[in-house]
Design a protein around this motif. Structure first.
Motif, PDB file in Angstrom:
ATOM      1  N   ILE A 166       0.840  -1.207   0.000  1.00 30.00           N
ATOM      2  CA  ILE A 166       0.000   0.000   0.000  1.00 30.00           C
ATOM      3  C   ILE A 166       0.874   1.256   0.000  1.00 30.00           C
ATOM      4  O   ILE A 166       0.574   2.245  -0.660  1.00 30.00           O
ATOM      5  N   GLY A 167       1.967   1.199   0.738  1.00 26.23           N
ATOM      6  CA  GLY A 167       2.884   2.346   0.792  1.00 26.23           C
ATOM      7  C   GLY A 167       3.415   2.738  -0.579  1.00 26.23           C
ATOM      8  O   GLY A 167       3.457   3.914  -0.936  1.00 26.23           O
ATOM      9  N   ARG A 168       3.753   1.726  -1.369  1.00 29.07           N
ATOM     10  CA  ARG A 168       4.294   2.034  -2.700  1.00 29.07           C
ATOM     11  C   ARG A 168       3.187   2.423  -3.673  1.00 29.07           C
ATOM     12  O   ARG A 168       3.438   3.140  -4.623  1.00 29.07           O
ATOM     13  N   MET A 169       1.967   1.966  -3.391  1.00 30.37           N
ATOM     14  CA  MET A 169       0.857   2.340  -4.276  1.00 30.37           C
ATOM     15  C   MET A 169       0.389   3.766  -4.021  1.00 30.37           C
ATOM     16  O   MET A 169       0.090   4.499  -4.945  1.00 30.37           O
ATOM     17  N   PHE A 222      -5.071   5.797 -15.375  1.00 26.98           N
ATOM     18  CA  PHE A 222      -5.668   4.585 -15.922  1.00 26.98           C
ATOM     19  C   PHE A 222      -6.524   3.941 -14.860  1.00 26.98           C
ATOM     20  O   PHE A 222      -6.235   4.018 -13.693  1.00 26.98           O
ATOM     21  N   SER A 223      -7.555   3.245 -15.312  1.00 26.42           N
ATOM     22  CA  SER A 223      -8.321   2.441 -14.380  1.00 26.42           C
ATOM     23  C   SER A 223      -7.414   1.306 -13.932  1.00 26.42           C
ATOM     24  O   SER A 223      -6.727   0.698 -14.732  1.00 26.42           O
ATOM     25  N   ILE A 224      -7.413   1.020 -12.648  1.00 25.76           N
ATOM     26  CA  ILE A 224      -6.519  -0.012 -12.142  1.00 25.76           C
ATOM     27  C   ILE A 224      -6.932  -1.385 -12.658  1.00 25.76           C
ATOM     28  O   ILE A 224      -6.151  -2.318 -12.671  1.00 25.76           O
ATOM     29  N   ASP A 225      -8.172  -1.482 -13.127  1.00 29.47           N
ATOM     30  CA  ASP A 225      -8.630  -2.741 -13.703  1.00 29.47           C
ATOM     31  C   ASP A 225      -8.558  -2.735 -15.212  1.00 29.47           C
ATOM     32  O   ASP A 225      -9.141  -3.580 -15.867  1.00 29.47           O
ATOM     33  N   GLN A 226      -7.834  -1.751 -15.748  1.00 28.26           N
ATOM     34  CA  GLN A 226      -7.787  -1.593 -17.194  1.00 28.26           C
ATOM     35  C   GLN A 226      -7.364  -2.850 -17.913  1.00 28.26           C
ATOM     36  O   GLN A 226      -6.374  -3.478 -17.566  1.00 28.26           O
ATOM     37  N   PRO A 243       1.863   3.665 -14.530  1.00 24.43           N
ATOM     38  CA  PRO A 243       0.405   3.549 -14.430  1.00 24.43           C
ATOM     39  C   PRO A 243       0.035   2.560 -13.336  1.00 24.43           C
ATOM     40  O   PRO A 243       0.734   1.561 -13.147  1.00 24.43           O
ATOM     41  N   PRO A 244      -1.064   2.822 -12.599  1.00 27.16           N
ATOM     42  CA  PRO A 244      -1.393   2.007 -11.433  1.00 27.16           C
ATOM     43  C   PRO A 244      -1.500   0.512 -11.717  1.00 27.16           C
ATOM     44  O   PRO A 244      -1.055  -0.301 -10.914  1.00 27.16           O
ATOM     45  N   LYS A 253       2.020  -0.741 -12.005  1.00 28.33           N
ATOM     46  CA  LYS A 253       2.747  -0.566 -10.750  1.00 28.33           C
ATOM     47  C   LYS A 253       2.366  -1.643  -9.745  1.00 28.33           C
ATOM     48  O   LYS A 253       3.205  -2.213  -9.068  1.00 28.33           O
ATOM     49  N   GLU A 254       1.057  -1.911  -9.689  1.00 26.16           N
ATOM     50  CA  GLU A 254       0.550  -2.876  -8.714  1.00 26.16           C
ATOM     51  C   GLU A 254       1.200  -4.245  -8.917  1.00 26.16           C
ATOM     52  O   GLU A 254       1.678  -4.876  -7.965  1.00 26.16           O
ATOM     53  N   LEU A 255       1.201  -4.685 -10.171  1.00 26.98           N
ATOM     54  CA  LEU A 255       1.749  -6.016 -10.466  1.00 26.98           C
ATOM     55  C   LEU A 255       3.254  -6.049 -10.239  1.00 26.98           C
ATOM     56  O   LEU A 255       3.797  -7.048  -9.741  1.00 26.98           O
ATOM     57  N   PHE A 256       3.924  -4.963 -10.587  1.00 30.91           N
ATOM     58  CA  PHE A 256       5.372  -4.884 -10.369  1.00 30.91           C
ATOM     59  C   PHE A 256       5.680  -5.006  -8.882  1.00 30.91           C
ATOM     60  O   PHE A 256       6.574  -5.749  -8.477  1.00 30.91           O
ATOM     61  N   ILE A 257       4.929  -4.265  -8.051  1.00 27.83           N
ATOM     62  CA  ILE A 257       5.147  -4.290  -6.599  1.00 27.83           C
ATOM     63  C   ILE A 257       4.917  -5.692  -6.060  1.00 27.83           C
ATOM     64  O   ILE A 257       5.701  -6.220  -5.275  1.00 27.83           O
ATOM     65  N   TRP A 258       3.826  -6.300  -6.473  1.00 27.82           N
ATOM     66  CA  TRP A 258       3.535  -7.646  -5.987  1.00 27.82           C
ATOM     67  C   TRP A 258       4.633  -8.631  -6.379  1.00 27.82           C
ATOM     68  O   TRP A 258       4.999  -9.508  -5.594  1.00 27.82           O
ATOM     69  N   ARG A 259       5.138  -8.478  -7.612  1.00 25.56           N
ATOM     70  CA  ARG A 259       6.135  -9.443  -8.091  1.00 25.56           C
ATOM     71  C   ARG A 259       7.477  -9.237  -7.415  1.00 25.56           C
ATOM     72  O   ARG A 259       8.072 -10.195  -6.919  1.00 25.56           O
TER      73      ARG A 259
END
Lengths: 187, 194
Positions: free
Chosen positions: A34-37, A92-96, A137-138, A141-147
């Protein structure tokens, strides 16, 4: 230490300390994500508290055939999405995109100049990555952070986002190429 | 083999290629400086990304979460504590009153009941007076409306039918404009708050 499913069972049976163990196990990964998001530590701590409270409230609906961590990260992801929707961010929509059509990578490796990435010290490179991450783009970014920060597998991420594994892989690669390009832009 | 694709590089770095796929990639890397550089840069980026520092978490984070969850959930206990606190407060108040007034307990109860009864009576008188006032005001208002309607009828009897139509139309226009102005003001007010 008991595994997650056992801790969940114990929590549902009324053992409060079991849920506290869950919090202690996942607080760092959730706060890091969450911090990085959202880009702010205090906000990340507040949202992380909300994530655990929501998780506790909906623990009865957790299905043990799924990994607990992916279930928890799904709650965290939805919390971040709600925050961005309320802020009405023009991004971007995060669910794009559910398919691969918008996940285009350069086919061949670009003909780069000598890489900035290789020139920087590791500490400096980390700082540059942190800066560049904010520009991604969110949905990437989200997937990068998780990985790379949370260490989730492609299958786990696909489960969280309900996307094909191939799409998830492509997006992670796309995120890395974008990051690399941003780093090369600002040596 | 032509130069590597970006996705091949990442799959190679993450050891996601099968042995059949890996062999030509490694052969190509042995002979292509450009691709070796590309792989090395991406490996370094991945290494740095995987070692970003953690966000600092306060030592009492889990305790705070637990207290937020379980404070709301312990209402029967909270209720008992509240009742006990209320009873203590009442007892302490009685004790203080006993000391201050110098009366005994039955005497104190009687004084309290008398005081409460007197207060209730004066409150009731005030309420009755208030109702009478409201009733009179409404009566006066209705009388005023009656007078107004009568006066308006007399006045409209003096003017021509065309003038009456114009007056009605103007009145309707006035009320419609007022309605939209008020509505718009409230609507904008809502938007500005957002």
């Amino acid at each position: 230490m008991d595994d997650d499913k056992t801790l969940v069972k114990k929590t549902l049976a009324g053992e409060k300390s079991a849920f506290e163990m869950i919090i202690q196990k996942y607080q760092q990964p959730v706060v890091n994500y969450i911090g990085r998001m959202v880009g702010e530590r205090e906000l990340a701590l507040d949202f992380s508290q909300e994530v655990f409270i929501k998780a506790y409230s909906s623990l009865g609906s957790y299905q043990s055939q799924f990994t607990f961590s992916t279930w928890l990260f799904k709650i965290a992801s939805n919390t971040v999405i709600d925050y961005w929707r309320k802020k009405k961010l023009p991004t971007f929509s995060i669910d794009q995109g559910r398919g691969d059509d918008d996940d285009s990578l350069p086919f061949q490796v670009p003909d780069d100049k000598p890489s900035t990435v290789r020139k920087l010290e590791l500490r400096e490179l980390r700082q540059e990555i942190e800066r560049a991450l904010r520009k991604l783009p969110p949905h990437l970014k989200e997937l990068f952070i998780w990985r790379h920060i949370n260490g989730l597998s492609y299958e786990e991420m696909a489960e969280i986002k309900d996307l094909p594994v191939g799409t998830v892989k492509n997006r992670v690669f796309q995120a890395k190429e974008m990051l690399r390009a941003l780093l090369e832009e600002n040596p | 083999m032509s130069c590597l694709r970006v996705d091949q590089i990442y799959l190679y770095l993450e050891e996601e290629l099968s042995s059949l796929e890996r062999q030509p990639v490694e052969s190509h890397l042995a002979s292509c400086v450009h691709c070796r550089e590309a792989v090395a840069a991406r490996a370094r980026l991945t290494e740095a990304a995987g070692t970003l520092p953690d966000f600092e978490i306060p030592a009492d984070f889990s305790r705070r979460v637990m207290s937020r969850i379980f404070t709301a959930k312990s209402s029967p206990r909270a209720l008992l504590i509240t009742l006990a606190a209320g009873f203590s407060l009442l007892s302490t108040t009685f004790g203080v009153l006993l000391l201050v007034t110098g009366q005994n307990l039955p005497g104190l109860f009687v004084s309290l009941i008398q005081y409460l009864w007197t207060s209730l009576r004066s409150l009731s008188m005030t309420a009755i007076k208030l109702f009478k006032l409201i009733f009179l005001s409404v009566k006066i208002l209705f009388n005023l409306i009656d007078e107004f309607v009568e006066g308006f009828s007399t006045l409209s009897g003096m003017i021509s039918p065309q003038a009456r139509i114009v007056m009605v139309a103007l009145t309707l226009l006035l009320f419609t404009t007022l309605f939209f102005v008020i509505r718009r003001r409230f609507f904008f007010g809502e938007n500005n708050e957002k």
